[in-house]
Design an enzyme around this catalytic site. Structure first.
Site, PDB file in Angstrom:
ATOM      1  N   LYS A  58      45.366  54.206  72.691  1.00 44.42           N
ATOM      2  CA  LYS A  58      45.236  55.227  73.737  1.00 44.42           C
ATOM      3  C   LYS A  58      44.998  56.570  73.064  1.00 44.42           C
ATOM      4  CE  LYS A  58      45.553  55.784  78.262  1.00 44.42           C
ATOM      5  NZ  LYS A  58      45.219  54.887  79.373  1.00 44.42           N
ATOM      6  N   ASP A  81      40.478  57.857  81.492  1.00 44.33           N
ATOM      7  CA  ASP A  81      41.823  57.849  82.093  1.00 44.33           C
ATOM      8  C   ASP A  81      41.890  59.148  82.900  1.00 44.33           C
ATOM      9  OD1 ASP A  81      44.600  56.399  81.949  1.00 44.33           O
ATOM     10  OD2 ASP A  81      45.133  58.474  81.623  1.00 44.33           O
TER      11      ASP A  81
HETATM   12  P1  NDP Z   1      41.985  60.610  87.866  1.00 45.39           P
HETATM   13  O1  NDP Z   1      41.960  61.773  86.944  1.00 45.39           O
HETATM   14  O2  NDP Z   1      40.714  60.075  88.396  1.00 45.39           O
HETATM   15  O3  NDP Z   1      42.944  60.912  89.107  1.00 45.39           O
HETATM   16  C1  NDP Z   1      44.270  61.258  88.947  1.00 45.39           C
HETATM   17  C2  NDP Z   1      44.829  61.606  90.320  1.00 45.39           C
HETATM   18  O4  NDP Z   1      46.243  61.793  90.229  1.00 45.39           O
HETATM   19  C3  NDP Z   1      44.276  62.902  90.863  1.00 45.39           C
HETATM   20  O5  NDP Z   1      44.214  62.803  92.256  1.00 45.39           O
HETATM   21  C4  NDP Z   1      45.312  63.931  90.438  1.00 45.39           C
HETATM   22  O6  NDP Z   1      45.336  65.078  91.242  1.00 45.39           O
HETATM   23  C5  NDP Z   1      46.572  63.129  90.628  1.00 45.39           C
HETATM   24  N1  NDP Z   1      47.663  63.639  89.768  1.00 45.39           N
HETATM   25  C6  NDP Z   1      47.630  63.946  88.459  1.00 45.39           C
HETATM   26  N2  NDP Z   1      48.813  64.396  88.021  1.00 45.39           N
HETATM   27  C7  NDP Z   1      49.614  64.367  89.090  1.00 45.39           C
HETATM   28  C8  NDP Z   1      50.955  64.707  89.306  1.00 45.39           C
HETATM   29  N3  NDP Z   1      51.734  65.191  88.323  1.00 45.39           N
HETATM   30  N4  NDP Z   1      51.461  64.518  90.535  1.00 45.39           N
HETATM   31  C9  NDP Z   1      50.690  64.033  91.544  1.00 45.39           C
HETATM   32  N5  NDP Z   1      49.406  63.699  91.406  1.00 45.39           N
HETATM   33  C10 NDP Z   1      48.884  63.871  90.206  1.00 45.39           C
HETATM   34  O7  NDP Z   1      42.786  59.472  87.072  1.00 45.39           O
HETATM   35  P2  NDP Z   1      42.784  57.912  87.318  1.00 45.39           P
HETATM   36  O8  NDP Z   1      42.692  57.597  88.754  1.00 45.39           O
HETATM   37  O9  NDP Z   1      41.824  57.312  86.378  1.00 45.39           O
HETATM   38  O10 NDP Z   1      44.231  57.528  86.760  1.00 45.39           O
HETATM   39  C11 NDP Z   1      45.398  57.539  87.581  1.00 45.39           C
HETATM   40  C12 NDP Z   1      46.486  56.719  86.927  1.00 45.39           C
HETATM   41  O11 NDP Z   1      46.020  55.376  86.745  1.00 45.39           O
HETATM   42  C13 NDP Z   1      46.922  57.179  85.545  1.00 45.39           C
HETATM   43  O12 NDP Z   1      48.297  56.884  85.387  1.00 45.39           O
HETATM   44  C14 NDP Z   1      46.114  56.300  84.615  1.00 45.39           C
HETATM   45  O13 NDP Z   1      46.719  56.164  83.351  1.00 45.39           O
HETATM   46  C15 NDP Z   1      46.146  55.003  85.384  1.00 45.39           C
HETATM   47  N6  NDP Z   1      45.103  54.037  85.042  1.00 45.39           N
HETATM   48  C16 NDP Z   1      43.777  54.372  85.158  1.00 45.39           C
HETATM   49  C17 NDP Z   1      42.815  53.430  84.875  1.00 45.39           C
HETATM   50  C18 NDP Z   1      41.373  53.694  85.107  1.00 45.39           C
HETATM   51  O14 NDP Z   1      40.578  52.749  84.985  1.00 45.39           O
HETATM   52  N7  NDP Z   1      40.962  54.883  85.451  1.00 45.39           N
HETATM   53  C19 NDP Z   1      43.181  52.103  84.342  1.00 45.39           C
HETATM   54  C20 NDP Z   1      44.586  51.839  84.344  1.00 45.39           C
HETATM   55  C21 NDP Z   1      45.489  52.792  84.659  1.00 45.39           C
HETATM   56  P3  NDP Z   1      44.398  66.356  90.951  1.00 45.39           P
HETATM   57  O15 NDP Z   1      43.114  66.052  91.635  1.00 45.39           O
HETATM   58  O16 NDP Z   1      45.160  67.472  91.537  1.00 45.39           O
HETATM   59  O17 NDP Z   1      44.264  66.447  89.462  1.00 45.39           O
END
Ligand code: NDP
Length: 443
Positions: A125, A165
């Site tokens: 990672k 991510d």
């Molecule tokens: P994105 O950056 O696309 O989206 C993240 C989302 O979470 C945004 O809506 C963001 O809001 C919100 N967010 C971030 N920090 C916080 C917080 N502290 N409290 C509340 N909401 C928050 O990321 P992903 O969708 O790719 O990833 C989301 C999760 O899934 C992570 O934990 C990641 O590690 C996990 N994951 C992702 C994978 C992937 O393929 N993308 C695979 C496996 C796991 P804002 O718009 O305000 O930033």
């Protein structure tokens, strides 16, 4: 903890100030006690001590210049945690909260997740404490290029294959891939999540959210429940959340609340996904904008409140530790009967304990969100073959993989006497394949 207590004590002593890493290791080691009992040779050979120590940790300087000509310095990370069963594989996160402890927790989880997919990928990672929010496209491009200028020497299609991510989507992968290609003068599948016209896989964008629903569908089915007719709350509105919404809706559910890091929206009539995509994927604005388009919806400042919304199924898809003990209790009291983790480690250890005690159908992240990395591995296969599968072919493989993961977790849980506990099942099933490989290789 008994046999593995020394391993945990060493982790605490040697990795100070890394609470997320401690939490991830503790959860896994607690589950592995019965495995340690059954395999004294792994204890003697220090497999447990080795698996909690990354093979390599890289920290580097990332200088970049903003649109006003001012220079900034960020920190870049890549933790190459375990390569026993394949090249390091795992995403890059750009977020101001990123530090070595967060990257280690994510890399550690990735080892077991990747193992569960059944595909030959090790765990890694990376990321940076760079904050993409409010940056212009040119600033993002310059940052990504500078980041890759250093990262490129540590990765490779047979060594380490990063992906996206939080804060790293198709745009950022594109800029980093362009820079890698320029430096190395080779067109290889060194990153996944690439655009479709330069080696990306159909279905990768949807994979984590879709995979989460496929996994939960199996877990629900085993308890004679389903998404059909269920009210679902999804935190986040990024890649995972959006495609979890899409698949849950296709399976007959109604998504009634979503959030971002500022607050959450609620609409009993259901959240309109096209509006969310427009706000988040195109305009890159705050989720509060949603109520301008849908007057029946309400917006509440602060994201934790989303767990007070009454629902049948909760899918946390934002970030780590977003469901604490209190939120877990509220969810249970409100009648929620299933929780599927789309984000990595979104529930605290205390929250998970409550879910398990209350017999909530609980899909732990390393199993439930493995669809993203599984499809990344399918992207690697297609790149190696110089071939592309159709969306349907990729989606079929994803469904088979997620079903397989559910079966592995459920079987391991039952075999070790923890029926229905998919947390323990996932940790054990993910660990055993890696431990056997490490033992065989004598590393
Ligand atoms: P994105 O950056 O696309 O989206 C993240 C989302 O979470 C945004 O809506 C963001 O809001 C919100 N967010 C971030 N920090 C916080 C917080 N502290 N409290 C509340 N909401 C928050 O990321 P992903 O969708 O790719 O990833 C989301 C999760 O899934 C992570 O934990 C990641 O590690 C996990 N994951 C992702 C994978 C992937 O393929 N993308 C695979 C496996 C796991 P804002 O718009 O305000 O930033």
């Amino acid at each position: 903890m008994n046999i593995l207590k020394n391993v945990m004590d060493d982790v605490l002593r040697r990795n100070p100030n890394e609470p997320e890493f401690h939490q991830a290791v503790k959860e896994v080691l607690l589950s592995l006690e019965p495995v340690a009992e059954k395999h004294p040779e792994w204890v003697t050979d220090k497999i447990f001590d080795k698996i909690v120590e990354p093979e390599r940790q890289i920290i580097f300087r990332v200088p970049w210049i903003d649109d006003k000509g001012v220079e900034h310095i960020n920190r870049g990370f890549r933790v190459q945690f375990n390569s026993a069963i394949g090249p390091y594989k795992g995403g890059l996160r750009f977020h101001p909260s990123v530090n070595i402890g967060i990257v280690k927790f994510l890399g550690f989880e990735q080892i077991f997740k990747n193992s569960l997919t059944g595909l030959p990928i090790g765990g890694g990672k990376g990321g940076s404490d760079f904050d993409p929010k409010g940056k212009s496209n040119s600033e993002i491009k310059r940052f990504c290029q500078s980041f890759m200028l250093e990262l490129n020497r540590h990765i490779g299609e047979n060594t380490d294959i990063p992906a996206g991510d939080i804060g790293v989507g198709g745009r950022e992968i594109g800029y980093m891939y362009g820079m890698y290609k320029k430096i190395n003068n080779e067109f290889t599948g060194v990153l996944t999540g690439k655009g479709l016209n330069y080696g990306g896989s159909l279905g990768r964008t949807e994979a984590t959210g879709y995979g989460l629903c496929y996994f939960m569908n199996e877990a629900l089915k085993a308890k004679s429940k389903s998404f059909y007719g269920a009210n679902v709350v999804i935190s986040g509105s990024g890649n995972v959340a959006i495609y979890a919404h899409q698949k849950a809706t296709q399976l007959g559910a109604k998504v009634i609340a979503m959030s971002d890091s500022s607050g959450y929206i609620y609409d009993d009539n259901g959240i309109n996904l096209d509006t969310i995509k427009k706000i988040k994927e195109v305009e890159r604005k705050r989720i509060s904008e949603y109520i301008k388009y849908h007057p029946t919806a309400t917006y509440t400042e602060g994201c934790i409140g989303i767990w007070t919304v009454k629902c049948d199924i909760a899918l946390p898809c934002a970030t780590q530790n977003e469901i604490d003990q209190n939120s877990a209790k509220i969810l249970i009291d409100n009648g929620c009967y299933a929780v599927g983790e789309g984000a990595n480690m979104p529930s605290t250890i205390e929250a998970v304990d409550l879910f398990i005690e209350n017999k909530i159908i609980f899909g732990p992240a390393k199993a439930a969100n493995a669809g993203g990395v599984a499809t990344s591995a399918l992207e690697m296969s297609q790149n190696s073959m110089r071939y592309s599968w159709t969306f349907e072919e990729v989606d079929d493989k994803l469904q088979t993989i997620m079903k397989g993961i559910y079966e592995k977790c459920s079987t391991a849980a039952t075999e070790y006497g923890y029926e229905d506990n998919l947390v323990i099942g996932a940790n054990i099933a993910g660990f055993i394949k890696v431990a056997e490989a490490m033992y065989a290789q004598g590393i």
